[in-house]
Scaffold this active site. Structure first.
Site, PDB file in Angstrom:
ATOM      1  N   GLY A 160      31.437 -23.414 -54.906  1.00  0.00           N
ATOM      2  CA  GLY A 160      30.964 -24.233 -54.187  1.00  0.00           C
ATOM      3  C   GLY A 160      31.459 -25.036 -53.012  1.00  0.00           C
ATOM      4  CB  SER A 161      34.923 -24.196 -51.319  1.00  0.00           C
ATOM      5  OG  SER A 161      35.317 -24.570 -50.335  1.00  0.00           O
ATOM      6  N   PRO A 162      31.982 -24.999 -49.094  1.00  0.00           N
ATOM      7  CG  PRO A 162      31.751 -26.629 -47.677  1.00  0.00           C
ATOM      8  CD  PRO A 162      31.802 -26.771 -49.048  1.00  0.00           C
ATOM      9  CB  THR A 206      35.544 -20.989 -51.242  1.00  0.00           C
ATOM     10  OG1 THR A 206      36.455 -21.917 -51.422  1.00  0.00           O
ATOM     11  CG2 THR A 206      35.955 -19.656 -51.553  1.00  0.00           C
TER      12      THR A 206
END
Length: 198
Positions: A12-14, A16
């Protein structure tokens, strides 16, 4: 002795996603190993009192502009998901289940989900959208759903998350080389530098 990068990640982390696009190349160039460790970013935030930068409007606007700059530098596609933030509990359980039970499909699995979120902008908060993505990539949604309900899978993701917190992780992406923590995709140059050191 071969060095290893432990990559604690949540889909859910851009930031990442951007780290995910670069780490394999960095590890190949430095003859290092890359170990993927799925964790639940929401659990990390809750335990550490942290929150997504996007929760502060001015900081969020800047962060998305900055991520776009990095995507251009890396030469990779990035579309900020219009449905952000995404609740990733079921997704990260699915990732953990695939890693445990179908490791040969792990890289393809996370690749299709990262791209669905951060290239195609799909709403993976919706079970029907998740099922559609999985079907498109040759996965049986019911089989994946069963994995997310497996107690050993739930326990593994919980343990990964608790271990991350014990090691000092407060967000994603977080990378360890030995006991040295590197946070953020904008610190990949330090990761590469550490890997090159004898």
């Amino acid at each position: 002795m071969t060095k290893t990068v432990e990559f604690y990640f949540d889909l859910g982390s851009p930031a990442t996603y951007l780290a995910y696009t670069q780490l394999p190349k960095i590890c190949a160039e430095t003859q290092s190993e890359l170990t993927y460790i799925p964790m639940l970013l929401g659990g990390v935030f809750k335990a550490t009192g942290n929150a997504s930068p996007a929760m502060i409007p001015a900081k969020g606007r800047y962060m998305f502009q900055d991520l776009d700059r990095f995507a251009k530098r890396y030469g990779v596609p990035l579309r900020i998901n219009p449905h952000f933030p995404i609740n990733t509990l079921m997704l990260m359980r699915a990732v953990t289940g695939i890693q445990l039970h179908q490791p040969q499909r792990f890289h393809d699995f996370i690749d299709c989900l990262f791209k669905a979120l951060w290239v195609e902008g799909r709403n993976l908060n919706e079970p029907a959208a998740v099922a559609a993505v999985l079907t498109e990539h040759g996965y049986d949604p019911q089989e994946i759903l069963a994995l997310t309900n497996d107690e050993s899978v739930k326990a593994a993701l919980k343990e990964n998350t608790e271990t991350a917190i014990r090691r000092g992780v407060f967000g994603a992406p977080s990378m360890f080389i030995g006991n040295q923590l590197f946070f953020g995709q904008d610190r990949l140059d330090f990761v590469a530098e550490a890997l090159r050191q004898s």
